[in-house]
Design a protein around this motif. Structure first.
Motif, PDB file in Angstrom:
ATOM      1  N   CYS A   1       0.805  -1.229   0.000  1.00  0.00           N
ATOM      2  CA  CYS A   1       0.000   0.000   0.000  1.00  0.00           C
ATOM      3  C   CYS A   1       0.839   1.281   0.000  1.00  0.00           C
ATOM      4  N   PRO A   2       1.918   1.362   0.797  1.00  0.00           N
ATOM      5  CA  PRO A   2       2.720   2.594   0.742  1.00  0.00           C
ATOM      6  C   PRO A   2       3.324   2.845  -0.636  1.00  0.00           C
ATOM      7  N   GLU A   3       3.594   1.765  -1.381  1.00  0.00           N
ATOM      8  CA  GLU A   3       4.204   1.902  -2.698  1.00  0.00           C
ATOM      9  C   GLU A   3       3.210   2.367  -3.757  1.00  0.00           C
ATOM     10  N   ILE A   4       1.950   1.978  -3.604  1.00  0.00           N
ATOM     11  CA  ILE A   4       0.977   2.283  -4.656  1.00  0.00           C
ATOM     12  C   ILE A   4       0.129   3.517  -4.352  1.00  0.00           C
ATOM     13  N   ARG A   5       0.281   4.063  -3.153  1.00  0.00           N
ATOM     14  CA  ARG A   5      -0.568   5.191  -2.768  1.00  0.00           C
ATOM     15  C   ARG A   5      -0.396   6.386  -3.703  1.00  0.00           C
ATOM     16  N   ASP A   6       0.832   6.633  -4.137  1.00  0.00           N
ATOM     17  CA  ASP A   6       1.095   7.769  -5.020  1.00  0.00           C
ATOM     18  C   ASP A   6       1.062   7.385  -6.496  1.00  0.00           C
ATOM     19  N   ARG A   7       0.595   6.166  -6.770  1.00  0.00           N
ATOM     20  CA  ARG A   7       0.542   5.700  -8.156  1.00  0.00           C
ATOM     21  C   ARG A   7      -0.886   5.393  -8.596  1.00  0.00           C
ATOM     22  N   GLY A   8      -1.836   6.063  -7.954  1.00  0.00           N
ATOM     23  CA  GLY A   8      -3.226   5.843  -8.328  1.00  0.00           C
ATOM     24  C   GLY A   8      -3.889   4.704  -7.598  1.00  0.00           C
ATOM     25  N   GLY A   9      -3.234   4.208  -6.537  1.00  0.00           N
ATOM     26  CA  GLY A   9      -3.829   3.126  -5.763  1.00  0.00           C
ATOM     27  C   GLY A   9      -3.947   1.844  -6.565  1.00  0.00           C
ATOM     28  N   TRP A  10      -5.076   1.178  -6.414  1.00  0.00           N
ATOM     29  CA  TRP A  10      -5.288  -0.123  -7.040  1.00  0.00           C
ATOM     30  C   TRP A  10      -5.722  -0.033  -8.496  1.00  0.00           C
ATOM     31  N   THR A  11      -5.880   1.169  -9.025  1.00  0.00           N
ATOM     32  CA  THR A  11      -6.339   1.291 -10.406  1.00  0.00           C
ATOM     33  C   THR A  11      -5.358   0.665 -11.394  1.00  0.00           C
ATOM     34  N   GLY A  12      -4.060   0.712 -11.073  1.00  0.00           N
ATOM     35  CA  GLY A  12      -3.070   0.090 -11.949  1.00  0.00           C
ATOM     36  C   GLY A  12      -3.221  -1.421 -12.001  1.00  0.00           C
ATOM     37  N   PHE A  13      -3.608  -2.013 -10.879  1.00  0.00           N
ATOM     38  CA  PHE A  13      -3.828  -3.461 -10.836  1.00  0.00           C
ATOM     39  C   PHE A  13      -4.999  -3.844 -11.735  1.00  0.00           C
ATOM     40  N   VAL A  14      -6.064  -3.054 -11.668  1.00  0.00           N
ATOM     41  CA  VAL A  14      -7.235  -3.322 -12.502  1.00  0.00           C
ATOM     42  C   VAL A  14      -6.898  -3.139 -13.974  1.00  0.00           C
ATOM     43  N   SER A  15      -6.129  -2.095 -14.285  1.00  0.00           N
ATOM     44  CA  SER A  15      -5.734  -1.862 -15.675  1.00  0.00           C
ATOM     45  C   SER A  15      -4.896  -3.015 -16.208  1.00  0.00           C
ATOM     46  N   ARG A  16      -4.065  -3.574 -15.343  1.00  0.00           N
ATOM     47  CA  ARG A  16      -3.171  -4.655 -15.763  1.00  0.00           C
ATOM     48  C   ARG A  16      -3.895  -5.985 -15.880  1.00  0.00           C
ATOM     49  N   PHE A  17      -4.770  -6.285 -14.924  1.00  0.00           N
ATOM     50  CA  PHE A  17      -5.333  -7.627 -14.847  1.00  0.00           C
ATOM     51  C   PHE A  17      -6.841  -7.711 -15.031  1.00  0.00           C
ATOM     52  N   GLY A  18      -7.518  -6.574 -15.127  1.00  0.00           N
ATOM     53  CA  GLY A  18      -8.961  -6.624 -15.313  1.00  0.00           C
ATOM     54  C   GLY A  18      -9.322  -7.307 -16.622  1.00  0.00           C
ATOM     55  N   GLU A  19     -10.444  -7.993 -16.635  1.00  0.00           N
ATOM     56  CA  GLU A  19     -10.847  -8.755 -17.812  1.00  0.00           C
ATOM     57  C   GLU A  19     -11.191  -7.816 -18.958  1.00  0.00           C
ATOM     58  N   LYS A  20     -10.523  -8.012 -20.085  1.00  0.00           N
ATOM     59  CA  LYS A  20     -10.791  -7.229 -21.284  1.00  0.00           C
ATOM     60  C   LYS A  20     -10.291  -8.001 -22.491  1.00  0.00           C
ATOM     61  N   GLN A  21     -10.673  -7.575 -23.659  1.00  0.00           N
ATOM     62  CA  GLN A  21     -10.411  -8.363 -24.856  1.00  0.00           C
ATOM     63  C   GLN A  21      -8.931  -8.505 -25.166  1.00  0.00           C
ATOM     64  N   ASP A  22      -8.131  -7.480 -24.895  1.00  0.00           N
ATOM     65  CA  ASP A  22      -6.715  -7.537 -25.253  1.00  0.00           C
ATOM     66  C   ASP A  22      -5.841  -7.975 -24.083  1.00  0.00           C
ATOM     67  N   LEU A  23      -6.443  -8.648 -23.096  1.00  0.00           N
ATOM     68  CA  LEU A  23      -5.701  -9.013 -21.887  1.00  0.00           C
ATOM     69  C   LEU A  23      -4.697 -10.132 -22.134  1.00  0.00           C
ATOM     70  N   GLU A  24      -4.949 -11.010 -23.099  1.00  0.00           N
ATOM     71  CA  GLU A  24      -4.184 -12.253 -23.213  1.00  0.00           C
ATOM     72  C   GLU A  24      -2.678 -12.044 -23.249  1.00  0.00           C
ATOM     73  N   GLY A  25      -2.188 -11.191 -24.157  1.00  0.00           N
ATOM     74  CA  GLY A  25      -0.742 -11.001 -24.255  1.00  0.00           C
ATOM     75  C   GLY A  25      -0.165 -10.367 -23.014  1.00  0.00           C
ATOM     76  N   GLN A  26      -0.878  -9.393 -22.465  1.00  0.00           N
ATOM     77  CA  GLN A  26      -0.416  -8.690 -21.274  1.00  0.00           C
ATOM     78  C   GLN A  26      -0.349  -9.638 -20.084  1.00  0.00           C
ATOM     79  N   LEU A  27      -1.385 -10.449 -19.942  1.00  0.00           N
ATOM     80  CA  LEU A  27      -1.434 -11.371 -18.817  1.00  0.00           C
ATOM     81  C   LEU A  27      -0.399 -12.477 -18.969  1.00  0.00           C
ATOM     82  N   LYS A  28      -0.177 -12.915 -20.204  1.00  0.00           N
ATOM     83  CA  LYS A  28       0.816 -13.957 -20.437  1.00  0.00           C
ATOM     84  C   LYS A  28       2.196 -13.501 -19.976  1.00  0.00           C
ATOM     85  N   LYS A  29       2.537 -12.252 -20.300  1.00  0.00           N
ATOM     86  CA  LYS A  29       3.821 -11.700 -19.870  1.00  0.00           C
ATOM     87  C   LYS A  29       3.896 -11.624 -18.352  1.00  0.00           C
TER      88      LYS A  29
END
Length: 203
Positions: A152-180
């Protein structure tokens, strides 16, 4: 959306800090999710975008690399009700967020955050299968507290948990990103297995 923001008192799911509440909610929801059968189980819809992203990413990881996760019972075979949380915290500290020279920690990667919850889920499954159901609430709390303290201290100044959702939230182009991300997650988990067995052999 995900819960976000600041204050002081840290009371887990009852914390006035939405960032911390989300960390604990993700721990509680994911451990419940995996111990109740995952996508085929009895859980209802995820309560937030963050928990939905965690469920989805965890399912993808376990679906793509099922053979790898069969190794975890060997790592956890000596776990007891008294050692489950300490062992999990030790693995997380040593392999996912080790300090770098000067006492600072390495830059946080979302794949490492995913690893924390996935590993906790595997520990919870192992304890459930061994009849150690009393450990599950403890795991939820210790994982939530770990994320509160380390992440939490690391992500507080980075938009909180929104980056996690952007990275792993279900969406059509997730496959390549998630594979990496999965490869980095599995690398961290593999290192933890190897190191655990080396340490155990030396002691």
């Amino acid at each position: 959306m995900c819960q976000l923001e600041v204050p002081e008192a840290r009371l887990g799911l009852n914390s006035p800090d939405p960032l911390v509440r989300e960390a604990f909610l993700m721990a509680h929801d994911y451990i419940d999710y995996v111990t109740r059968g995952g996508a085929d189980g009895t859980m209802g819809p995820a309560p937030t975008a963050c928990t939905a992203a965690l469920r989805h990413a965890g399912d993808e990881l376990l679906t793509r690399f099922p053979i790898f996760f069969r190794r975890w019972p060997r790592v956890f075979q000596d776990v007891t009700e008294n050692t489950a949380c300490p062992m999990l915290m030790s693995i997380l500290d040593e392999h996912f967020f080790p300090p770098v020279p000067g006492g600072r920690r390495r830059d946080l990667a979302w794949s490492a955050v995913l690893s924390v919850y996935v590993l906790a889920g595997q520990m919870a499954l192992h304890c459930q299968e061994r009849g150690m159901l009393a450990v599950l609430p403890q795991l939820k709390e210790c994982v939530g507290a770990y994320v509160d303290r380390v992440i939490c201290p690391e992500i507080r100044d980075r938009g909180g948990w929104t980056g996690f959702v952007s990275r792993f939230g279900e969406k059509q182009d997730l496959e390549g990103q998630l594979k990496k991300a999965c490869w980095w997650t599995l690398l961290a988990l593999a290192i933890s297995i190897i190191t655990y067995f080396l340490i155990k052999r030396m002691t």
